[in-house]
Design a protein around this motif. Structure first.
Motif, PDB file in Angstrom:
ATOM      1  N   UNK A   1      32.807  35.490  36.300  1.00 49.97           N
ATOM      2  CA  UNK A   1      33.475  34.228  35.958  1.00 49.97           C
ATOM      3  C   UNK A   1      34.874  34.154  36.566  1.00 49.97           C
ATOM      4  N   UNK A   2      35.543  35.294  36.625  1.00 50.68           N
ATOM      5  CA  UNK A   2      36.886  35.319  37.228  1.00 50.68           C
ATOM      6  C   UNK A   2      36.806  34.977  38.708  1.00 50.68           C
ATOM      7  N   UNK A   3      35.854  35.621  39.411  1.00 49.73           N
ATOM      8  CA  UNK A   3      35.703  35.367  40.845  1.00 49.73           C
ATOM      9  C   UNK A   3      35.251  33.933  41.089  1.00 49.73           C
ATOM     10  N   UNK A   4      34.348  33.443  40.247  1.00 48.49           N
ATOM     11  CA  UNK A   4      33.873  32.075  40.410  1.00 48.49           C
ATOM     12  C   UNK A   4      35.017  31.077  40.244  1.00 48.49           C
ATOM     13  N   UNK A   5      35.897  31.333  39.287  1.00 49.05           N
ATOM     14  CA  UNK A   5      37.050  30.449  39.083  1.00 49.05           C
ATOM     15  C   UNK A   5      37.952  30.449  40.315  1.00 49.05           C
ATOM     16  N   UNK A   6      38.110  31.624  40.931  1.00 46.77           N
ATOM     17  CA  UNK A   6      38.935  31.715  42.145  1.00 46.77           C
ATOM     18  C   UNK A   6      38.296  30.934  43.286  1.00 46.77           C
TER      19      UNK A   6
ATOM     20  N   UNK B   1      27.229  29.076  42.055  1.00 49.39           N
ATOM     21  CA  UNK B   1      26.173  29.390  41.082  1.00 49.39           C
ATOM     22  C   UNK B   1      24.926  28.536  41.296  1.00 49.39           C
ATOM     23  N   UNK B   2      24.419  28.528  42.531  1.00 53.68           N
ATOM     24  CA  UNK B   2      23.166  27.840  42.838  1.00 53.68           C
ATOM     25  C   UNK B   2      22.009  28.601  42.198  1.00 53.68           C
ATOM     26  N   UNK B   3      21.141  27.886  41.512  1.00 50.65           N
ATOM     27  CA  UNK B   3      20.009  28.507  40.817  1.00 50.65           C
ATOM     28  C   UNK B   3      18.711  28.221  41.557  1.00 50.65           C
TER      29      UNK B   3
ATOM     30  N   UNK C   1      20.481  34.640  51.051  1.00 45.63           N
ATOM     31  CA  UNK C   1      20.598  33.288  50.519  1.00 45.63           C
ATOM     32  C   UNK C   1      19.290  32.782  49.948  1.00 45.63           C
ATOM     33  N   UNK C   2      19.358  31.653  49.265  1.00 47.66           N
ATOM     34  CA  UNK C   2      18.181  30.978  48.729  1.00 47.66           C
ATOM     35  C   UNK C   2      17.758  29.900  49.718  1.00 47.66           C
ATOM     36  N   UNK C   3      16.501  29.923  50.095  1.00 45.61           N
ATOM     37  CA  UNK C   3      15.966  28.922  51.022  1.00 45.61           C
ATOM     38  C   UNK C   3      15.232  27.839  50.225  1.00 45.61           C
ATOM     39  N   UNK C   4      15.715  26.606  50.332  1.00 49.48           N
ATOM     40  CA  UNK C   4      15.091  25.458  49.692  1.00 49.48           C
ATOM     41  C   UNK C   4      14.413  24.620  50.778  1.00 49.48           C
ATOM     42  N   UNK C   5      13.219  24.126  50.496  1.00 47.22           N
ATOM     43  CA  UNK C   5      12.463  23.381  51.501  1.00 47.22           C
ATOM     44  C   UNK C   5      12.048  22.022  50.951  1.00 47.22           C
ATOM     45  N   UNK C   6      11.876  21.090  51.854  1.00 47.54           N
ATOM     46  CA  UNK C   6      11.291  19.795  51.514  1.00 47.54           C
ATOM     47  C   UNK C   6       9.780  19.945  51.592  1.00 47.54           C
TER      48      UNK C   6
ATOM     49  N   UNK D   1      27.949  29.006  47.218  1.00 49.63           N
ATOM     50  CA  UNK D   1      27.493  27.685  47.623  1.00 49.63           C
ATOM     51  C   UNK D   1      27.685  27.417  49.097  1.00 49.63           C
ATOM     52  N   UNK D   2      27.791  28.467  49.905  1.00 52.80           N
ATOM     53  CA  UNK D   2      27.994  28.315  51.351  1.00 52.80           C
ATOM     54  C   UNK D   2      26.661  28.088  52.056  1.00 52.80           C
ATOM     55  N   UNK D   3      26.605  27.085  52.923  1.00 55.37           N
ATOM     56  CA  UNK D   3      25.395  26.834  53.710  1.00 55.37           C
ATOM     57  C   UNK D   3      25.307  27.882  54.818  1.00 55.37           C
ATOM     58  N   UNK D   4      24.224  28.634  54.821  1.00 55.44           N
ATOM     59  CA  UNK D   4      24.019  29.653  55.847  1.00 55.44           C
ATOM     60  C   UNK D   4      23.251  29.109  57.039  1.00 55.44           C
ATOM     61  N   UNK D   5      22.267  28.293  56.746  1.00 57.32           N
ATOM     62  CA  UNK D   5      21.430  27.740  57.823  1.00 57.32           C
ATOM     63  C   UNK D   5      20.702  26.521  57.268  1.00 57.32           C
ATOM     64  N   UNK D   6      20.522  25.514  58.094  1.00 55.82           N
ATOM     65  CA  UNK D   6      19.788  24.324  57.657  1.00 55.82           C
ATOM     66  C   UNK D   6      19.190  23.624  58.859  1.00 55.82           C
TER      67      UNK D   6
END
Length: 507
Positions: free
Chosen positions: A29-34, A269-271, A302-307, A378-383
């Motif tokens: 939580x501390x790092x996320x706040x930063x 905090x992407x789920x 990273x988490x890969x989300x697809x259409x 929440x950084x975009x790695x590839x899209x």
């Protein structure tokens, strides 16, 4: 004094253990706040400067469809239309945000986007001169608009098409179809008859090119209003309004809302158990991307989300006709042009689309849209967003040019716009994530050290007490020797002597 020292030592160890455990538990939580504080868009923040003028251009790959048996199909001498790809044509898009204005009352930012396209160094100039045959989209748009305006307007459109010698098909060089544009007098005529505004590549110069109006324009993309994340970090980068509306005029229910991420900024905090809603201007709506798998990009997980199949369902909108799965009607948001969006080659769409034509070869690796995000930051790695533009050719009874037209969906072009986080940025991100891990390890290490100190203090105290007790016992044994091993021998001996004296007196 020694006991006091051990007590102090145990107390210090306990404090260290508790502090380390608390730090480890709350370090995330501390790092996320930063991170959240660094990501918030403010007029002076570094994040705003990077977002306003991104350093990494978007890579575009555009492929045109050439209708190889168009004349035969229109004359009903061919059972199916046949298409072949021409391209790809590669360009880099440099983005900038203009007319940016912060709205302090609701923590949003309003802005426009301007794009500049530059051809790739490896782009084949000869390929740009390749002649491509496909539908005359301007004439088709005029006929479709006339149909909705009434019979009188429709006949006026029919006369204009005849007077300007318009055809169902056009054959132009690829470069003209893309950015250069070609002269199309029907644009001016349509604007005059219909009172239509230029849209989707049409401009007041009476020239048409699919991307001609995009290049250098700050009005083509529309007007955006987006959350800055200052008040609610979970809505960071979420589109609030587009073109001064929060929903599509032709949509219904929640499906018509524009509440999707713009695609450049995502919260922390992407789920993976929640769908990712993304606003796509090309579709005039927000669509859902589903979690697919974990993916490593430049050493960052990273988490890969697809259409997927559900993304292109058109159930949220009122269509005049039923559409099989996999195609979205975008006519209403493209100023009456009968255009329909799908994945390239009708990937993940109903099989009927590809079966009704030749030349479609859907492939998930080449045609599926996706975005890979590092979940903690929440950084975009590839899209890669991949879309195909199709037109609906059909009969218009009031327009002579289309009175005998067969009904068919016609693919016009498909494109992918891709982003890949540079290696040097990935290294910086890995360093940040390493700090995150070190924070947890450091906290647990301090907790462990405190626990060891506490246990050591307790152990030493117990050892010292045992030593002192043993020493006292040994000292007592040397001063008062016992009789027959009885520790109370001295006392018993005295008592016995006194009893003997008493017995002698009695005698």
């Amino acid at each position: 004094m020694r006991i006091d020292k051990f007590f102090c030592m145990a107390a210090v160890g306990g404090i260290l253990a508790m502090a380390g455990a608390v730090f480890a538990l709350f370090w995330g939580d501390i790092l996320d706040a930063i991170i959240v504080k660094e990501k918030v868009l403010t007029p002076t923040s570094r994040a705003f400067k990077l977002w306003r003028r991104p350093q990494v251009p978007i890579q575009w790959s555009i492929t045109l469809f050439n209708w190889t048996n168009a004349e035969a199909f229109l004359a009903r001498k061919a059972a199916k239309p046949t298409f072949s790809e021409v391209g790809p044509f590669r360009y880099s898009e440099t983005l900038e945000k203009v007319d940016a204005r912060f709205n302090t009352k609701n923590s949003t930012i309003s802005y426009r986007r301007r794009s500049f396209f530059n051809p790739d160094d490896l782009l084949d100039e000869v390929l740009l001169t390749r002649r491509v045959t496909n539908l005359n989209v301007v004439a088709l748009t005029a006929a479709n608009r006339g149909k909705s305006e009434g019979y009188g307007i429709e006949r006026g459109i029919s006369f204009a098409l005849y007077n300007l010698e318009q055809k169902v098909l056009v054959t132009q060089q690829a470069g003209e179809l893309l950015f250069d544009g070609y002269r199309e007098p029907m644009i001016g005529e349509m604007l005059e008859v219909l009172g239509a505004t230029p849209q989707y590549g049409q401009d007041v110069e009476d020239r048409f090119g699919w991307f001609r109006a995009v290049n250098g324009s700050k009005k083509f993309h529309g007007f955006f209003n987006m959350n800055t994340g200052k008040e609610d970090a979970s809505r960071y980068g979420l589109i609030r309004q587009w073109n001064y509306r929060d929903r599509a005029a032709f949509g219904r229910g929640r499906c018509g809302l524009y509440d999707g991420f713009a695609g450049e900024l995502f919260p922390t905090k992407i789920r993976h158990d929640q769908a990712l809603r993304m606003f796509m201007m090309e579709l005039c709506r927000a669509v859902s991307f589903e979690f697919d798998r974990e993916e490593e990009v430049h050493g960052v997980l990273g988490y890969r989300f697809v259409a997927n199949e559900q993304t292109m369902d058109d159930v949220c909108f009122e269509d005049k006709e039923f559409l099989p799965r996999g195609v979205i009607n975008v006519t209403d948001c493209k100023d009456g042009a009968p255009l329909f969006a799908s994945y390239p080659h009708f990937f993940a769409a109903d099989e009927r689309y590809a079966a009704e034509m030749e030349g479609m070869h859907p492939d998930g690796e080449r045609h599926q849209s996706f975005v890979t995000i590092e979940p903690k930051t929440g950084t975009v790695l590839r899209s890669s967003i991949r879309l195909q533009i199709n037109a609906l050719l059909q009969r218009y009874s009031g327009v002579a040019l289309y009175q005998d037209a067969p009904r068919s969906y016609v693919p016009l072009l498909w494109y992918s716009k891709s982003f890949d986080l540079p290696q040097e940025e990935a290294i910086k991100l890995r360093s940040l994530l390493d700090v995150s891990q070190l924070g947890y390890l450091g906290g647990f290490a301090v907790a462990g050290l405190g626990l060891v100190v506490t246990l050591l203090a307790i152990g030493l105290r117990c050892a010292v007490r045992r030593t002192h007790k043993k020493a006292r016992l040994n000292a007592g044994g040397q001063q008062r020797p016992t009789s027959n091993g009885d520790t109370r021998g001295d006392y018993e001996f005295v008592q016995n002597e006194q009893n003997k004296d008493k017995d002698r007196i009695k005698l």
